[in-house]
Design a protein around this motif. Structure first.
Motif, short mmCIF file in Angstrom:
data_model
loop_
_atom_site.label_atom_id
_atom_site.label_comp_id
_atom_site.label_asym_id
_atom_site.label_seq_id
_atom_site.Cartn_x
_atom_site.Cartn_y
_atom_site.Cartn_z
N THR A 99 36.15 38.18 37.79
CA THR A 99 36.04 37.01 38.13
C THR A 99 36.63 36.28 37.34
O THR A 99 37.79 35.31 37.69
N ASN A 120 44.90 32.69 46.13
CA ASN A 120 43.79 31.89 47.50
C ASN A 120 42.60 33.83 47.43
O ASN A 120 41.15 33.54 47.93
N LYS A 121 43.20 34.99 47.08
CA LYS A 121 42.23 35.84 47.49
C LYS A 121 42.83 37.24 46.54
O LYS A 121 44.33 36.90 46.33
N SER A 133 36.76 42.35 47.23
CA SER A 133 37.09 41.21 47.96
C SER A 133 36.22 39.99 46.90
O SER A 133 35.58 39.75 47.03
N TYR A 134 38.15 39.51 46.27
CA TYR A 134 37.27 38.22 46.17
C TYR A 134 38.03 37.13 46.09
O TYR A 134 39.04 37.11 46.21
N GLU A 135 37.27 35.65 46.64
CA GLU A 135 38.17 34.68 47.45
C GLU A 135 37.56 33.55 46.32
O GLU A 135 36.98 33.57 45.99
N ASN A 136 38.74 32.95 46.71
CA ASN A 136 39.10 30.88 46.69
C ASN A 136 38.17 31.10 44.82
O ASN A 136 36.83 30.39 45.15
N TYR A 137 39.12 31.46 43.63
CA TYR A 137 37.60 31.30 42.36
C TYR A 137 39.17 30.75 41.66
O TYR A 137 40.04 31.00 41.77
#
Length: 140
Positions: A99, A120-121, A133-137
């Motif tokens: 992240t 976004n992703k 999955s990594y979203e919205n950071y």
């Protein structure tokens, strides 16, 4: 004609190389698990369709080696080797580190982009078929 015992041993080499069980191998090449069991036990000989599925799914497996045992496996140069011939090592990192890296990349993109695009992703796919999955950071 293909020697069943030797063919079974070559299949086992493929299992070991790709770190697969017989059942996960069957799933990967889209054949019934019983088919693998019967081939490994010597009850059945591999069909042409079976052999072609193995060769097309695992690009590093050469047809001639699989059928006759002549040639080499695993191949000497792997696709994930870098230009100097060194194997690329993938380290498992914590979600926090990933992240942080993604946030850093996002900041760099924002600095260099006149439209201020934001990530976004991000999806990371692993060789075993799983993913994260990594979203919205970063969350501001």
């Amino acid at each position: 004609m293909v020697n069943s015992d030797e063919f079974s041993n070559r299949l086992k080499e493929i299992f070991d190389y790709y770190d697969l069980s017989a059942s996960s191998f069957a799933d990967k090449i889209d054949v019934g698990r019983a088919s693998i069991s019967h081939i490994l036990s010597g009850r059945n000989k591999p069909s042409l369709d079976f052999v072609m599925k193995v060769v097309s799914t695992f690009e590093e497996v050469e047809l001639y080696w699989l059928l006759n045992g002549k040639g080499s496996f695993p191949p000497t140069g792997r696709k994930d080797d870098d230009e100097m011939g060194n194997k690329t090592e993938y380290k498992s990192e914590s979600k926090e580190k990933i992240t942080e890296k993604l946030a850093s990349i996002d900041k760099e993109i924002n600095k260099s982009s006149s439209t201020a695009k934001r990530i976004n992703k991000v999806i990371i796919f692993y060789s075993d078929g799983s993913f994260e999955s990594y979203e919205n950071y970063p969350k501001n």
